[in-house]
Design a protein around this motif. Structure first.
Motif, short mmCIF file in Angstrom:
data_model
loop_
_atom_site.label_atom_id
_atom_site.label_comp_id
_atom_site.label_asym_id
_atom_site.label_seq_id
_atom_site.Cartn_x
_atom_site.Cartn_y
_atom_site.Cartn_z
N ASP A 162 0.88 -1.32 -0.39
CA ASP A 162 -0.29 0.11 0.11
C ASP A 162 0.98 1.06 0.29
O ASP A 162 1.71 1.75 0.76
N LYS A 163 0.18 2.46 -1.19
CA LYS A 163 1.50 3.26 -1.12
C LYS A 163 1.53 4.35 0.03
O LYS A 163 2.22 4.97 0.68
N ALA A 164 -0.14 4.21 0.66
CA ALA A 164 -0.57 4.86 1.45
C ALA A 164 0.21 5.10 2.81
O ALA A 164 -0.10 5.52 3.88
N ASP A 165 0.57 3.73 2.90
CA ASP A 165 0.98 3.22 4.04
C ASP A 165 2.54 3.64 4.62
O ASP A 165 3.39 3.13 4.01
N SER A 166 2.39 4.83 5.87
CA SER A 166 3.76 5.31 6.23
C SER A 166 4.40 4.34 7.20
O SER A 166 5.99 4.85 7.92
N ASN A 167 3.49 3.47 7.74
CA ASN A 167 5.03 2.36 8.71
C ASN A 167 5.58 1.68 8.33
O ASN A 167 5.93 1.76 6.91
N LYS A 170 4.89 -2.67 6.19
CA LYS A 170 3.44 -2.39 5.31
C LYS A 170 2.53 -3.39 4.97
O LYS A 170 2.85 -5.40 4.93
N ASN A 192 6.43 1.31 -5.44
CA ASN A 192 5.60 0.23 -3.91
C ASN A 192 5.92 -0.58 -4.60
O ASN A 192 5.07 -1.59 -4.30
#
Length: 353
Positions: A162-167, A170, A192
């Protein structure tokens, strides 16, 4: 060391693209492919033992390689070698080993790692593995270490996260099959996508629950032996039942079906050492990009070659570019590096001569 940490070291492959050095009788994981003084399985065992107690490392291999494993890893007890009586891909052997570990320690977290990969920064590998263990101790997660792609490789599967996952860890969106070149280029442009290097981490509870849910028939087959795992009755049960298991990879059997799959982008350099060309990348080279292992050479008008011989044999090469030159016993291979994927086919022809 944490007594809940375990490893399953996968050492059953044949490595046919490294013929004639790697053969079905003596595959590449038992060779010193890099000329380092250690075989690939010895290097992998040493790397894992920096974090995992030696007695908690199981070596999964075909029964025909049992004596080689025990000879090359004298610190390993015979009961740590988990023997496959038939080749059934990665899912059945991982389930079998996981059930053995679960019976021994229900709190176990484990890494499943190939025995024949090259990893340069072992400190970074250990740090990444620790991070995965920490995550899997807290979460019901099936994890993989994703390899940062360095070029659009068409020989690996890819992991899309997930591109939006900043953790740091992922969530995996999906696994992608080996792509064509244009698709691989597109993957890299997205930013990603990671290579699937086949290194997996999970708790024993998470992986056995996944098999129960996604592979009920295989799970039932192996659970029949639960009461005799880690006892003298185990070998005869496995001899009789293991060949009945479906021939299927862990990717198809579990990871592509599960929703609790996560990836940690690795921070170490990695190479799967799957072909002579990939080995050439990792060896020291001369100013004409020739790599030499166990040979004395005279090279003229020669470039981009990999040359390997036995016993420091003198090898003289003139006028060759981008070739694989391997002298082993009664076989001499002189083959274009650009056609190295065909070596597997050539091997089968040679075996029938």
């Amino acid at each position: 060391m944490n007594s809940n940490y375990y490893a399953i070291l996968m050492a059953g492959g044949v490595g046919s693209r490294f013929w004639p050095v790697s053969t079905s009788d003596f595959p590449k994981q038992f060779h010193d492919m890099l000329g380092s003084g250690e075989t690939l399985i010895q290097k992998t065992f040493s790397r894992l033992s920096k974090l995992i107690p030696e007695e908690n490392i199981l070596i999964l291999t075909n029964e025909r390689y049992n004596h080689i494993v025990l000879e090359q890893l004298p610190q390993v007890k015979p009961e740590q070698v988990v023997l496959e009586p038939a080749m059934r891909n990665t899912a059945p052997c991982i389930l079998y080993a996981s059930l053995k570990i679960q019976k021994q320690n229900p709190k176990a977290v484990m890494v499943v790692a190939p025995s024949d990969h090259w990893i340069e920064d072992e400190h970074a590998f250990t740090q990444n593995l620790q991070q995965c263990f920490d995550f899997c101790e807290k979460e019901n997660a099936l994890m993989t270490l994703g390899i940062q792609p360095t070029f659009p490789n068409t020989g690996f599967g890819y992991i899309e996260y997930d591109k939006a996952d900043s953790n740091a860890v992922k969530k995996v969106n999906q696994f992608r099959e080996k792509p064509d070149y244009e698709t691989a280029k597109h993957f890299l442009e997205q930013g990603n996508f990671l290579w699937n290097g086949g290194i997996f981490i999970w708790s024993v509870q998470a992986i056995t629950a996944a098999f129960e849910h996604f592979q009920p028939a295989m799970n039932t087959l192996f659970l029949k032996g639960e009461s005799i795992y880690n006892t003298s009755g185990e070998a005869s049960f496995i001899q009789e039942n293991y060949p009945q298991a479906e021939n299927i990879s862990i990717d198809y059997a579990i990871l592509e079906k599960a929703s609790n799959v996560y990836v940690l982008p690795a921070t170490f350099d990695w190479n799967d050492l799957g072909t002579w060309g990939s080995l050439h990348e990792k060896l020291d080279k001369d100013d004409q990009n020739n790599a030499v292992v166990n040979a004395t050479v005279i090279l003229e008008n020669a470039s981009n070659n990999i040359i390997r011989a036995e016993g420091k044999k003198l090898v003289i090469v003139d006028g060759l570019d981008d070739f694989i030159i391997v002298d082993k016993d009664d076989v001499l291979l002189i083959y274009p590096k650009g056609k190295e994927q065909d070596i597997k086919r050539i091997t089968s022809i040679a075996q029938n001569l």
